[in-house]
Design a protein around this motif. Structure first.
Motif, PDB file in Angstrom:
ATOM      1  N   ALA A 138       0.856  -1.186   0.000  1.00  0.00           N
ATOM      2  CA  ALA A 138       0.000   0.000   0.000  1.00  0.00           C
ATOM      3  C   ALA A 138       0.891   1.235   0.000  1.00  0.00           C
ATOM      4  N   ALA A 139       0.609   2.165  -0.896  1.00  0.00           N
ATOM      5  CA  ALA A 139       1.440   3.357  -1.023  1.00  0.00           C
ATOM      6  C   ALA A 139       0.587   4.507  -1.550  1.00  0.00           C
ATOM      7  N   VAL A 140       1.120   5.713  -1.444  1.00  0.00           N
ATOM      8  CA  VAL A 140       0.373   6.894  -1.879  1.00  0.00           C
ATOM      9  C   VAL A 140       1.300   7.861  -2.601  1.00  0.00           C
ATOM     10  N   ILE A 141       0.685   8.760  -3.358  1.00  0.00           N
ATOM     11  CA  ILE A 141       1.385   9.931  -3.883  1.00  0.00           C
ATOM     12  C   ILE A 141       0.640  11.147  -3.367  1.00  0.00           C
ATOM     13  N   ARG A 142       1.362  12.042  -2.706  1.00  0.00           N
ATOM     14  CA  ARG A 142       0.772  13.248  -2.146  1.00  0.00           C
ATOM     15  C   ARG A 142       1.172  14.457  -2.993  1.00  0.00           C
ATOM     16  N   SER A 143       0.307  15.437  -3.039  1.00  0.00           N
ATOM     17  CA  SER A 143       0.635  16.694  -3.678  1.00  0.00           C
ATOM     18  C   SER A 143       1.657  17.446  -2.833  1.00  0.00           C
ATOM     19  N   HIS A 144       2.705  17.939  -3.475  1.00  0.00           N
ATOM     20  CA  HIS A 144       3.694  18.745  -2.751  1.00  0.00           C
ATOM     21  C   HIS A 144       3.124  20.104  -2.339  1.00  0.00           C
ATOM     22  N   LEU A 145       1.969  20.459  -2.910  1.00  0.00           N
ATOM     23  CA  LEU A 145       1.348  21.741  -2.591  1.00  0.00           C
ATOM     24  C   LEU A 145       0.506  21.685  -1.330  1.00  0.00           C
ATOM     25  N   THR A 146      -0.201  20.570  -1.137  1.00  0.00           N
ATOM     26  CA  THR A 146      -1.146  20.480  -0.016  1.00  0.00           C
ATOM     27  C   THR A 146      -0.947  19.269   0.874  1.00  0.00           C
ATOM     28  N   ARG A 147      -0.087  18.331   0.436  1.00  0.00           N
ATOM     29  CA  ARG A 147       0.127  17.054   1.119  1.00  0.00           C
ATOM     30  C   ARG A 147      -1.108  16.161   1.052  1.00  0.00           C
ATOM     31  N   LYS A 148      -2.041  16.493   0.188  1.00  0.00           N
ATOM     32  CA  LYS A 148      -3.216  15.640   0.010  1.00  0.00           C
ATOM     33  C   LYS A 148      -2.876  14.510  -0.952  1.00  0.00           C
ATOM     34  N   TRP A 149      -3.484  13.345  -0.730  1.00  0.00           N
ATOM     35  CA  TRP A 149      -3.303  12.224  -1.636  1.00  0.00           C
ATOM     36  C   TRP A 149      -4.013  12.500  -2.957  1.00  0.00           C
ATOM     37  N   TYR A 150      -3.378  12.136  -4.051  1.00  0.00           N
ATOM     38  CA  TYR A 150      -4.119  12.132  -5.315  1.00  0.00           C
ATOM     39  C   TYR A 150      -3.960  10.813  -6.060  1.00  0.00           C
ATOM     40  N   ALA A 151      -3.188   9.890  -5.502  1.00  0.00           N
ATOM     41  CA  ALA A 151      -3.104   8.528  -6.043  1.00  0.00           C
ATOM     42  C   ALA A 151      -2.803   7.586  -4.889  1.00  0.00           C
ATOM     43  N   VAL A 152      -3.525   6.487  -4.832  1.00  0.00           N
ATOM     44  CA  VAL A 152      -3.341   5.496  -3.777  1.00  0.00           C
ATOM     45  C   VAL A 152      -3.140   4.136  -4.441  1.00  0.00           C
ATOM     46  N   PHE A 153      -2.018   3.487  -4.118  1.00  0.00           N
ATOM     47  CA  PHE A 153      -1.681   2.186  -4.687  1.00  0.00           C
ATOM     48  C   PHE A 153      -1.983   1.082  -3.686  1.00  0.00           C
ATOM     49  N   MET A 154      -2.501  -0.033  -4.193  1.00  0.00           N
ATOM     50  CA  MET A 154      -2.774  -1.181  -3.340  1.00  0.00           C
ATOM     51  C   MET A 154      -2.564  -2.472  -4.129  1.00  0.00           C
ATOM     52  N   LYS A 155      -2.422  -3.553  -3.411  1.00  0.00           N
ATOM     53  CA  LYS A 155      -2.362  -4.880  -4.007  1.00  0.00           C
ATOM     54  C   LYS A 155      -3.474  -5.685  -3.349  1.00  0.00           C
ATOM     55  N   VAL A 156      -4.455  -6.119  -4.139  1.00  0.00           N
ATOM     56  CA  VAL A 156      -5.649  -6.730  -3.574  1.00  0.00           C
ATOM     57  C   VAL A 156      -6.036  -7.983  -4.353  1.00  0.00           C
ATOM     58  N   HIS A 157      -6.914  -8.772  -3.752  1.00  0.00           N
ATOM     59  CA  HIS A 157      -7.492  -9.906  -4.459  1.00  0.00           C
ATOM     60  C   HIS A 157      -8.468  -9.353  -5.489  1.00  0.00           C
ATOM     61  N   PRO A 158      -8.492  -9.896  -6.709  1.00  0.00           N
ATOM     62  CA  PRO A 158      -9.355  -9.334  -7.764  1.00  0.00           C
ATOM     63  C   PRO A 158     -10.833  -9.286  -7.396  1.00  0.00           C
ATOM     64  N   SER A 159     -11.277 -10.189  -6.533  1.00  0.00           N
ATOM     65  CA  SER A 159     -12.687 -10.190  -6.141  1.00  0.00           C
ATOM     66  C   SER A 159     -13.073  -8.906  -5.410  1.00  0.00           C
ATOM     67  N   LYS A 160     -12.081  -8.197  -4.850  1.00  0.00           N
ATOM     68  CA  LYS A 160     -12.371  -6.967  -4.115  1.00  0.00           C
ATOM     69  C   LYS A 160     -12.978  -5.899  -5.011  1.00  0.00           C
TER      70      LYS A 160
END
Length: 232
Positions: A138-160
């Motif tokens: 699980a990982a994220v990319i945050r905006s350097h301007l606001t520290r808000k997330w704009y992309a969230v990475f995950m590894k999940v079972h396809p049924s999810k």
């Protein structure tokens, strides 16, 4: 003695940048400026050697253990046949394990994801982060301007996310407006945001099913929503 000209130099698309401090725990040995790893494939019919230099250069050598000669058909794109395919699959499986365990981007490696992350870095100067140190899936990319997330990475079972299959898949959640999410989500390429507010987030699979130019545009849109709100 293995001649140096028998090694295959890997490109960025074949294996991500490796973190040297992770190699020995995976099984590499360190000798001077070189990290070396070997593993037998297909019940010992082949032996794969992987060499990593301290400057980041990576090379492989696959030997036929019976003849002690290099085998190269797995590297020939148009080489066909069940046996070549079996060798190529076994070879790639080792590289995938090394990439997941030692790669700069953990579980989220591969040429498609590497290109995506380079785009984010070159366009916005933002890097992937792992805020949950005990969970490299699980990982994220945050905006350097606001520290808000704009992309969230995950590894999940396809049924999810409503897909078939038994093996975990890599996904990315992106931010959208309510209207955009309602139009995009189709259950085929775009899915309701997994583990996020489904009104404002949606999910894509990082399997190459969405063309890179289209995914880059979606990231741009998500980044725009992370910008500071304009005062009236």
């Amino acid at each position: 003695m293995i001649r140096t000209d028998e090694w295959h130099d890997l490109t960025a698309g074949e294996l991500p940048k490796l973190m040297l401090d992770k190699l020995e725990s995976f099984g590499f040995t360190h000798d001077g400026s070189t990290y070396s790893y070997r593993e037998d494939l297909l019940a010992g019919s082949f032996r794969l050697y992987v060499r990593v230099q301290e400057n980041g250069a990576i090379a492989t050598l696959l030997l036929d253990t019976e003849s002690e000669e290099p085998y190269v058909l797995h590297l020939v794109e148009n080489a066909q046949g069940a046996f070549v395919g079996e060798v190529r699959t076994a070879y790639q499986a080792v590289l995938n394990r090394i990439g997941e365990a030692c790669g700069e981007h953990g579980s989220f490696h591969g040429s498609y994801v590497e290109e995506l992350l380079r785009y984010v870095q070159n366009t916005y100067g933002d890097e992937i982060e792992y805020p949950w140190k005990d969970d490299m899936d699980a990982a994220v990319i945050r905006s350097h301007l606001t520290r808000k997330w704009y992309a969230v990475f995950m590894k999940v079972h396809p049924s999810k996310i409503g897909l078939g299959g038994s093996q975990p898949i890599r996904i990315m959640n992106l931010h959208g407006t309510a209207e955009q999410v309602a139009v995009l989500v189709d259950g085929e390429r775009y899915f309701p945001g997994w583990h996020m507010n489904r009104k404002y987030w949606y999910t894509v699979c990082l399997d190459g099913s969405i063309p890179m130019f289209e995914l880059q545009r979606r990231i741009d849109e998500s980044f725009e929503l992370s910008r500071p709100k304009k005062r009236r």
